[in-house]
Design an enzyme around this catalytic site. Structure first.
Site, short mmCIF file in Angstrom:
data_model
loop_
_atom_site.label_atom_id
_atom_site.label_comp_id
_atom_site.label_asym_id
_atom_site.label_seq_id
_atom_site.Cartn_x
_atom_site.Cartn_y
_atom_site.Cartn_z
N GLY A 154 23.29 -77.90 75.62
CA GLY A 154 22.20 -76.95 75.74
C GLY A 154 21.10 -77.12 74.72
O GLY A 154 20.92 -78.20 74.14
N CYS A 155 20.37 -76.04 74.47
CA CYS A 155 19.14 -76.10 73.68
C CYS A 155 19.37 -76.47 72.22
O CYS A 155 18.43 -76.90 71.55
CB CYS A 155 18.41 -74.76 73.76
SG CYS A 155 17.83 -74.34 75.42
N ASN A 156 20.56 -76.29 71.70
CA ASN A 156 20.84 -76.65 70.31
C ASN A 156 21.19 -78.12 70.14
O ASN A 156 21.28 -78.62 69.02
CB ASN A 156 21.99 -75.82 69.75
CG ASN A 156 23.23 -75.87 70.63
OD1 ASN A 156 23.31 -75.09 71.58
ND2 ASN A 156 24.16 -76.76 70.37
N ALA A 157 21.38 -78.85 71.25
CA ALA A 157 21.99 -80.17 71.20
C ALA A 157 21.19 -81.21 70.44
O ALA A 157 21.74 -82.18 69.92
CB ALA A 157 22.27 -80.67 72.61
N MET A 353 18.87 -73.02 68.77
CA MET A 353 19.89 -72.10 69.26
C MET A 353 20.21 -72.43 70.70
O MET A 353 19.35 -72.90 71.44
CB MET A 353 19.41 -70.66 69.21
CG MET A 353 18.59 -70.20 68.07
SD MET A 353 17.02 -70.94 67.78
CE MET A 353 15.94 -69.64 68.30
#
Length: 366
Positions: A154-157, A353
């Site tokens: 996801g967006c934290n990756a 996050m």
């Protein structure tokens, strides 16, 4: 900026356990060809529900890059089957990935032949072999190039990848590595009238971002000093991408409480990141935060005591591109580099996050 890729000779007095620090030597971004304003999207999708329209028009987003399905005979945009979406992801991801990687290497003063490791990040589609193998084939990169793929975080990756590849760089001083985040969000969209879908469809856009890293050689760019992570296990289902049996496809879910969950834990992770460094939050000159959405950004600003100026790049990326998932903070990093305001010794924090729910941070220094 230009980097030296000659392997450095270790100083005679160097201790064997001291590893060189990776630095960001170049950055590049890319988007898909077509963009839309939020109001244009509402008209194209035929959205009339005032609640849904409000979500779009109060998102702090002006324009996003998307590749919508073609209109049918009645002029309507209809959901594409999951197989078509996977094909779209492959096509868009390879195209954007090549463009961002090429721009990144140019910024670093490097060539494809210099690439020692390629790490590709995506959460908007599934590919086997991974995106890294496809890009290596398309560009004719040396087939012995080391590679890795981070899928589904996801967006934290992007920050998870930065952590891993910074370690690779430290273990291979003088060799060039690249983290490439490619999110074809157009390949992860559902088109229906539900509020769940509206929140997602109002937010995400297509985008790719890459950073080149090298350790053990002098030069400009932020040095990566430290990482901190936090998985908020009580909210592990608050952001997810799972199978929708009714539609026969994958679908995003974002809990409305996510901004407040992230905000409540941001201070904890920031304090952990700065612990033992002698730095306070007020010593951080630059905050490059994931453009997760207006409410998320507001929650981070309030809980970390930041100013709107501190997150100017974050809000600018959200305004111009929407949430481009794992690469968002790198779009902000590129804008900071273009400003040309960083000075040697300045510190910055990178923050992302995503699902888990997860907060990732990195401390950098110019």
């Amino acid at each position: 900026m230009t980097i030296s890729l000659d392997r450095p000779e270790p100083p005679a007095a160097a201790l064997p356990h001291v590893r060189p620090i990776a630095r960001i030597a170049g950055v590049g971004t890319a988007v898909t060809a077509t963009s839309y304003t939020q109001r244009e999207l509402l008209d194209i999708l035929g959205v009339t529900d005032p609640r849904v329209r409000s979500v779009f028009l109060n998102s702090a987003i002006d324009r996003r890059h998307l590749t919508l399905p073609p209109a049918d005979a009645a002029g309507r945009r209809v959901c594409e089957p999951q197989g078509d979406l996977l094909d779209k992801h492959k096509r868009l991801a390879v195209g954007m990935g090549i463009e961002a990687l090429t721009a990144c290497l140019k910024d670093a003063g490097a060539e494809l032949a210099d690439l020692g490791h390629l790490c590709c990040v995506t959460s908007t589609g599934f590919l086997v072999p991974g995106l890294s193998a496809l890009i290596i084939r398309e560009l004719g990169i040396d087939r012995h190039c080391s590679r890795s793929d981070i899928v589904g975080m996801g967006c934290n990756a992007g920050l998870n990848a930065l952590n891993v590849v910074a370690g690779w760089s430290a273990a291979h001083p003088g060799e060039l590595s690249v983290v490439l985040c490619v999110e074809a969000c157009s390949a992860a969209y559902a088109l229906d009238s539900t509020m769940r879908t509206a929140v997602v469809n109002s937010l995400f856009g297509d985008g790719a971002a890459a950073v080149a890293m090298v350790a053990g050689t002098p030069g400009p760019g932020a040095r990566i000093l430290k990482f901190a992570s936090c998985v908020i296990t009580d909210a592990i289902d608050a952001m997810r991408y799972d199978w929708d049996r009714d539609q026969g496809r994958f679908s995003f879910f974002l809990d409305p409480q996510i901004p407040y969950v992230v905000g409540a834990h941001a201070e904890l992770v920031a304090d952990r990141l700065l612990a033992g460094t002698g730095l306070r939050r007020s010593d951080i000159a630059y905050w490059l935060v994931h453009s997760g959405g207006k409410k998320v950004i507001d929650a981070v600003v309030v809980n970390l005591g930041l100013t709107r100026h501190d997150v100017r790049h974050t809000t600018g990326v959200l305004r111009d591109y929407g949430n481009v998932s794992s690469g968002s903070f790198l779009f902000s990093y590129e804008r900071l580099c273009q400003e040309g305001v960083t000075r040697p010794g300045d510190h910055g924090v990178l923050m992302a996050m995503g699902p888990g729910s997860t907060i990732e941070m990195a401390l950098v220094q110019w």
